[in-house]
Design a protein around this motif. Structure first.
Motif, short mmCIF file in Angstrom:
data_model
loop_
_atom_site.label_atom_id
_atom_site.label_comp_id
_atom_site.label_asym_id
_atom_site.label_seq_id
_atom_site.Cartn_x
_atom_site.Cartn_y
_atom_site.Cartn_z
N UNK A 67 0.83 -1.21 0.00
CA UNK A 67 0.00 0.00 0.00
C UNK A 67 0.87 1.26 0.00
N UNK A 68 1.93 1.25 0.78
CA UNK A 68 2.86 2.38 0.78
C UNK A 68 3.51 2.56 -0.59
N UNK A 69 3.96 1.46 -1.17
CA UNK A 69 4.60 1.53 -2.48
C UNK A 69 3.62 1.97 -3.55
N UNK A 70 2.38 1.46 -3.50
CA UNK A 70 1.37 1.86 -4.48
C UNK A 70 1.09 3.35 -4.43
N UNK A 71 0.95 3.90 -3.22
CA UNK A 71 0.70 5.34 -3.10
C UNK A 71 1.87 6.14 -3.66
N UNK A 72 3.10 5.69 -3.39
CA UNK A 72 4.28 6.41 -3.87
C UNK A 72 4.41 6.32 -5.39
N UNK A 73 4.20 5.13 -5.95
CA UNK A 73 4.36 4.94 -7.39
C UNK A 73 3.28 5.70 -8.16
N UNK A 74 2.05 5.67 -7.69
CA UNK A 74 0.98 6.41 -8.36
C UNK A 74 1.25 7.91 -8.32
N UNK A 75 1.78 8.41 -7.20
CA UNK A 75 2.12 9.83 -7.11
C UNK A 75 3.24 10.19 -8.08
N UNK B 214 3.99 8.61 -10.87
CA UNK B 214 3.49 8.51 -12.24
C UNK B 214 2.60 9.70 -12.60
N UNK B 215 1.79 10.16 -11.66
CA UNK B 215 0.92 11.30 -11.93
C UNK B 215 1.71 12.57 -12.20
N UNK B 216 2.82 12.74 -11.51
CA UNK B 216 3.64 13.93 -11.70
C UNK B 216 4.59 13.82 -12.89
#
Length: 244
Positions: free
Chosen positions: A220-228, A230-232
């Protein structure tokens, strides 16, 4: 030198001086322009004068091989450096965020690093970084022997899934399944061989649940970081920088 590639008859002079005469004539006539690395590697003029005249010359292939070798070494160096940084993050994180379960020391930070390695480096580097982090954790006393299957199985599986699909949710699922189920089952034989029997679970699947809890938190921590990232657009830039 192209004139020295295939000695032939010169224009007069002693037979022993003919190759040297031909060589200097080629220089004075300026039959070809100086070789430019920009023209070779930027896709411009790639014709090799020696081959165009039916002669063999090993100079330009040697330059191409040297440049290709340099690019490969630079590519590997960047990936090894990032793998070392992520390995250090996993080790330091395990010193502050860890909880003991049945003789094991679960660290969600390790599973976050597994996903980052899968997305940025690939399965091989991810499994290598997981092995190095588990070894250092054992040497520092902040991990146990079951850290090896618990980290490496998830790192390898999620790396392979991302390599094939480029799908982040599938990668997170691969990390969860690899660590929770494959790593949990593989940890039991190691626990029997190296840990105190008093802390080993009675069932062979006893490590599955604690490993699942740890890997879900880290994923969950990694998913939040990776999505952030990718969005930027940072994730794409980082991947491009590692590939070139």
């Amino acid at each position: 030198s192209c004139a020295g590639c295939k000695p032939g008859a010169g224009r007069g002079g002693a037979p022993w001086a003919r190759p040297y005469t031909q060589r200097w004539e080629a220089v004075f006539r300026r039959e070809r322009r100086p070789v430019s690395l920009d023209r070779i590697f930027r896709g411009g003029e790639t014709a090799q004068p020696c081959q165009a005249r039916g002669k063999r010359c090993g100079f330009l292939p040697a330059i191409l091989n040297t440049q290709r070798s340099f690019l490969m070494k630079n590519y590997r160096t960047k990936k090894l450096a990032l793998a070392g940084v992520l390995c250090a993050v996993a080790v330091v994180g395990s010193m502050f965020i860890t909880f003991p379960v049945l003789g094991s020391k679960c660290s969600p930070t390790q599973h976050m690093v597994n996903v980052l390695c899968a997305v940025l480096l690939g399965p091989g580097y991810g499994a290598g970084a997981a092995f190095a982090a588990s070894l250092l954790r054992n040497l520092l006393g902040v991990g146990s022997i079951v850290a090896f299957p618990g980290s490496m199985c998830g790192a390898l599986l999620c790396g392979l899934i991302y390599q094939k699909t480029r799908n982040i949710p599938a990668t997170l699922t691969g990390e969860t399944a690899g660590t929770g189920f494959l790593g949990g089952l593989a940890a039991y034989p190691l626990a029997l061989a190296f840990l105190d029997p008093a802390v080993i679970p009675a069932a062979f699947y006893g490590y599955v649940v604690p490993f699942l809890i740890s890997t879900v938190a880290g994923s969950l921590l990694a998913g939040a970081l990776v999505f952030a990232l990718r969005k930027s657009g940072t994730l794409k830039n980082m991947q491009a920088a590692l590939e070139h």
